[in-house]
Motif scaffolding. Sequence first.
Motif, PDB file in Angstrom:
ATOM      1  N   VAL A  70       0.665  -1.452  -0.157  1.00 35.49           N
ATOM      2  CA  VAL A  70      -0.257  -0.244  -0.132  1.00 35.49           C
ATOM      3  C   VAL A  70       0.721   1.242  -0.059  1.00 35.49           C
ATOM      4  CG1 VAL A  70      -1.385   1.240   1.472  1.00 35.49           C
ATOM      5  CG2 VAL A  70      -1.536  -1.265   1.481  1.00 35.49           C
ATOM      6  N   TYR A  71       0.805   2.349  -1.081  1.00 37.08           N
ATOM      7  CA  TYR A  71       1.309   3.109  -1.189  1.00 37.08           C
ATOM      8  C   TYR A  71       0.299   4.503  -0.578  1.00 37.08           C
ATOM      9  CZ  TYR A  71       4.817   0.540  -3.640  1.00 37.08           C
ATOM     10  OH  TYR A  71       5.131  -0.694  -4.256  1.00 37.08           O
ATOM     11  N   ALA A  72       1.170   6.018  -0.697  1.00 39.33           N
ATOM     12  CA  ALA A  72      -0.011   6.943  -0.020  1.00 39.33           C
ATOM     13  C   ALA A  72       1.196   8.555   0.100  1.00 39.33           C
ATOM     14  CB  ALA A  72      -0.096   6.657   1.260  1.00 39.33           C
ATOM     15  N   ASP A  73       0.149   9.243  -0.572  1.00 38.28           N
ATOM     16  CA  ASP A  73       0.870  10.169  -0.321  1.00 38.28           C
ATOM     17  C   ASP A  73      -0.463  11.239   0.342  1.00 38.28           C
ATOM     18  OD1 ASP A  73      -1.518  11.231  -2.753  1.00 38.28           O
ATOM     19  OD2 ASP A  73       0.233  10.952  -3.628  1.00 38.28           O
ATOM     20  N   GLN A  74      -0.168  12.589   0.398  1.00 37.26           N
ATOM     21  CA  GLN A  74      -1.687  13.554   0.839  1.00 37.26           C
ATOM     22  C   GLN A  74      -3.058  13.373   0.116  1.00 37.26           C
ATOM     23  OE1 GLN A  74       0.417  17.034   1.347  1.00 37.26           O
ATOM     24  NE2 GLN A  74       1.025  16.781   3.460  1.00 37.26           N
ATOM     25  N   ALA A  75      -2.904  13.006  -1.382  1.00 38.58           N
ATOM     26  CA  ALA A  75      -3.875  12.830  -1.836  1.00 38.58           C
ATOM     27  C   ALA A  75      -4.374  11.817  -2.203  1.00 38.58           C
ATOM     28  CB  ALA A  75      -4.080  13.790  -3.073  1.00 38.58           C
ATOM     29  N   HIS A  76      -3.904  11.218  -2.136  1.00 43.50           N
ATOM     30  CA  HIS A  76      -4.178   8.857  -2.589  1.00 43.50           C
ATOM     31  C   HIS A  76      -3.747   8.245  -1.834  1.00 43.50           C
ATOM     32  CE1 HIS A  76      -5.088  11.417  -5.881  1.00 43.50           C
ATOM     33  NE2 HIS A  76      -6.122  11.185  -6.521  1.00 43.50           N
ATOM     34  N   TRP A  77      -4.193   7.169  -1.629  1.00 46.11           N
ATOM     35  CA  TRP A  77      -3.310   5.984  -1.423  1.00 46.11           C
ATOM     36  C   TRP A  77      -3.911   5.260  -2.249  1.00 46.11           C
ATOM     37  CZ3 TRP A  77      -4.108   3.350   4.048  1.00 46.11           C
ATOM     38  CH2 TRP A  77      -3.775   4.724   5.303  1.00 46.11           C
ATOM     39  N   TRP A  78      -2.897   4.086  -2.471  1.00 44.76           N
ATOM     40  CA  TRP A  78      -2.798   3.099  -3.652  1.00 44.76           C
ATOM     41  C   TRP A  78      -2.659   1.521  -3.404  1.00 44.76           C
ATOM     42  CZ3 TRP A  78      -0.811   7.685  -4.156  1.00 44.76           C
ATOM     43  CH2 TRP A  78      -0.761   8.714  -5.485  1.00 44.76           C
ATOM     44  N   TRP A  79      -3.184   0.530  -3.772  1.00 44.75           N
ATOM     45  CA  TRP A  79      -2.996  -0.686  -3.314  1.00 44.75           C
ATOM     46  C   TRP A  79      -2.490  -1.757  -4.869  1.00 44.75           C
ATOM     47  CZ3 TRP A  79      -6.614   2.414  -0.991  1.00 44.75           C
ATOM     48  CH2 TRP A  79      -6.325   2.175   0.702  1.00 44.75           C
ATOM     49  N   MET A  80      -1.749  -2.462  -4.945  1.00 42.27           N
ATOM     50  CA  MET A  80      -0.717  -3.374  -5.772  1.00 42.27           C
ATOM     51  C   MET A  80      -1.983  -4.166  -5.671  1.00 42.27           C
ATOM     52  SD  MET A  80       2.307  -3.125  -7.754  1.00 42.27           S
ATOM     53  CE  MET A  80       3.020  -2.183  -6.864  1.00 42.27           C
ATOM     54  N   VAL A  81      -2.148  -4.259  -7.390  1.00 48.30           N
ATOM     55  CA  VAL A  81      -3.256  -5.679  -7.126  1.00 48.30           C
ATOM     56  C   VAL A  81      -2.578  -6.495  -8.626  1.00 48.30           C
ATOM     57  CG1 VAL A  81      -4.756  -4.075  -6.737  1.00 48.30           C
ATOM     58  CG2 VAL A  81      -4.409  -4.413  -8.408  1.00 48.30           C
ATOM     59  N   PRO A  82      -2.984  -7.964  -8.692  1.00 46.23           N
ATOM     60  CA  PRO A  82      -2.607  -8.532  -9.461  1.00 46.23           C
ATOM     61  C   PRO A  82      -3.527  -7.674 -11.059  1.00 46.23           C
ATOM     62  CG  PRO A  82      -3.396 -10.541  -8.722  1.00 46.23           C
ATOM     63  CD  PRO A  82      -3.754  -8.935  -8.028  1.00 46.23           C
ATOM     64  N   SER A  83      -2.423  -8.145 -12.474  1.00 46.76           N
ATOM     65  CA  SER A  83      -3.021  -7.315 -13.299  1.00 46.76           C
ATOM     66  C   SER A  83      -4.538  -7.991 -14.306  1.00 46.76           C
ATOM     67  CB  SER A  83      -2.216  -7.645 -14.251  1.00 46.76           C
ATOM     68  OG  SER A  83      -0.782  -7.036 -14.727  1.00 46.76           O
ATOM     69  N   ASP A  84      -4.698  -6.652 -14.616  1.00 47.93           N
ATOM     70  CA  ASP A  84      -6.211  -7.586 -15.100  1.00 47.93           C
ATOM     71  C   ASP A  84      -7.823  -7.869 -14.206  1.00 47.93           C
ATOM     72  OD1 ASP A  84      -5.634  -6.772 -17.620  1.00 47.93           O
ATOM     73  OD2 ASP A  84      -4.598  -9.614 -17.842  1.00 47.93           O
ATOM     74  N   SER A  85      -7.062  -7.148 -12.864  1.00 47.19           N
ATOM     75  CA  SER A  85      -8.350  -7.241 -11.568  1.00 47.19           C
ATOM     76  C   SER A  85      -9.058  -6.062 -12.423  1.00 47.19           C
ATOM     77  CB  SER A  85      -7.561  -6.513 -10.241  1.00 47.19           C
ATOM     78  OG  SER A  85      -6.853  -7.558 -10.073  1.00 47.19           O
ATOM     79  N   ASP A  86      -9.372  -5.382 -13.627  1.00 46.40           N
ATOM     80  CA  ASP A  86     -10.427  -4.408 -13.827  1.00 46.40           C
ATOM     81  C   ASP A  86     -11.458  -5.301 -14.357  1.00 46.40           C
ATOM     82  OD1 ASP A  86      -8.334  -4.552 -15.649  1.00 46.40           O
ATOM     83  OD2 ASP A  86      -9.123  -2.728 -16.350  1.00 46.40           O
ATOM     84  N   TYR A  87     -11.073  -6.421 -15.344  1.00 43.89           N
ATOM     85  CA  TYR A  87     -11.942  -7.743 -15.818  1.00 43.89           C
ATOM     86  C   TYR A  87     -13.043  -8.121 -15.965  1.00 43.89           C
ATOM     87  CZ  TYR A  87     -12.869 -11.708 -18.777  1.00 43.89           C
ATOM     88  OH  TYR A  87     -13.762 -12.204 -19.760  1.00 43.89           O
ATOM     89  N   ALA A  88     -14.127  -7.246 -16.003  1.00 39.93           N
ATOM     90  CA  ALA A  88     -15.480  -7.976 -16.025  1.00 39.93           C
ATOM     91  C   ALA A  88     -16.083  -6.869 -14.626  1.00 39.93           C
ATOM     92  CB  ALA A  88     -16.126  -9.254 -16.047  1.00 39.93           C
ATOM     93  N   VAL A  89     -14.981  -5.770 -14.457  1.00 37.10           N
ATOM     94  CA  VAL A  89     -15.753  -4.966 -12.645  1.00 37.10           C
ATOM     95  C   VAL A  89     -15.776  -3.026 -13.319  1.00 37.10           C
ATOM     96  CG1 VAL A  89     -14.454  -4.472 -10.314  1.00 37.10           C
ATOM     97  CG2 VAL A  89     -14.449  -6.882 -11.343  1.00 37.10           C
ATOM     98  N   GLU A  90     -16.119  -3.023 -12.454  1.00 37.53           N
ATOM     99  CA  GLU A  90     -16.349  -1.322 -12.688  1.00 37.53           C
ATOM    100  C   GLU A  90     -16.040  -1.360 -11.339  1.00 37.53           C
ATOM    101  OE1 GLU A  90     -19.862  -0.167 -14.603  1.00 37.53           O
ATOM    102  OE2 GLU A  90     -20.035  -1.350 -15.594  1.00 37.53           O
ATOM    103  N   TRP A  91     -14.733  -0.227 -11.586  1.00 31.18           N
ATOM    104  CA  TRP A  91     -14.012   0.476  -9.830  1.00 31.18           C
ATOM    105  C   TRP A  91     -15.198   1.347 -10.011  1.00 31.18           C
ATOM    106  CZ3 TRP A  91     -10.674  -2.452  -6.483  1.00 31.18           C
ATOM    107  CH2 TRP A  91     -10.332  -3.721  -6.897  1.00 31.18           C
ATOM    108  N   PRO A  92     -15.754   1.269  -8.786  1.00 28.98           N
ATOM    109  CA  PRO A  92     -16.604   2.459  -8.164  1.00 28.98           C
ATOM    110  C   PRO A  92     -15.563   3.829  -7.771  1.00 28.98           C
ATOM    111  CG  PRO A  92     -16.479   1.273  -6.232  1.00 28.98           C
ATOM    112  CD  PRO A  92     -15.125   0.580  -7.578  1.00 28.98           C
TER     113      PRO A  92
END
Length: 148
Positions: A70-92
């Motif tokens: 998990v990475y962060a700065d003042q504006a955002h946080w990021w989570w590392m996920v496997p490639s193609d974790s957006d397949y058939a999913v609409e991230w809200p």
Amino acid sequence: MNPAPGRAPVLTLDTLVRLQRGPCGPPTAAPPPRLALPEGMTAPLGCDAVSVPARLGPLLMSRLPRLGCVYADQAHWWWMVPSDSDYAVEWPAPAHYATGALLTGSPQVPALIHRPDGTLPYTPPIPLYLALCRLTDSTPVWSRPISA
């Protein structure tokens, strides 16, 4: 060999193999930075990232059974996920899915705030998706009504 007037040149397989796709026009700016894997970690499934506004970061972190990098700065946080974790999913919204873990629109590379034990950097994407849906009051794609 020049083609006959009004005819396009014939391209052989050798010519096609040497062709490369590239941007048309003047050179573009340098590619955006990407989240780097911590030393000693491997990414056998590739790496993408999911970012959320910083206000949601701690709320998500407390709802997940297992965390990857998990990475962060003042504006955002990021989570590392496997490639193609957006397949058939609409991230809200307001989440942003970053293919290749590219930090588009981010002026700096965020700091690593959580490193998991072991060598894999991934946060399981389905629990992350479900926790994010709950926090944003969104319905997961597989629970939405299907229209004919």
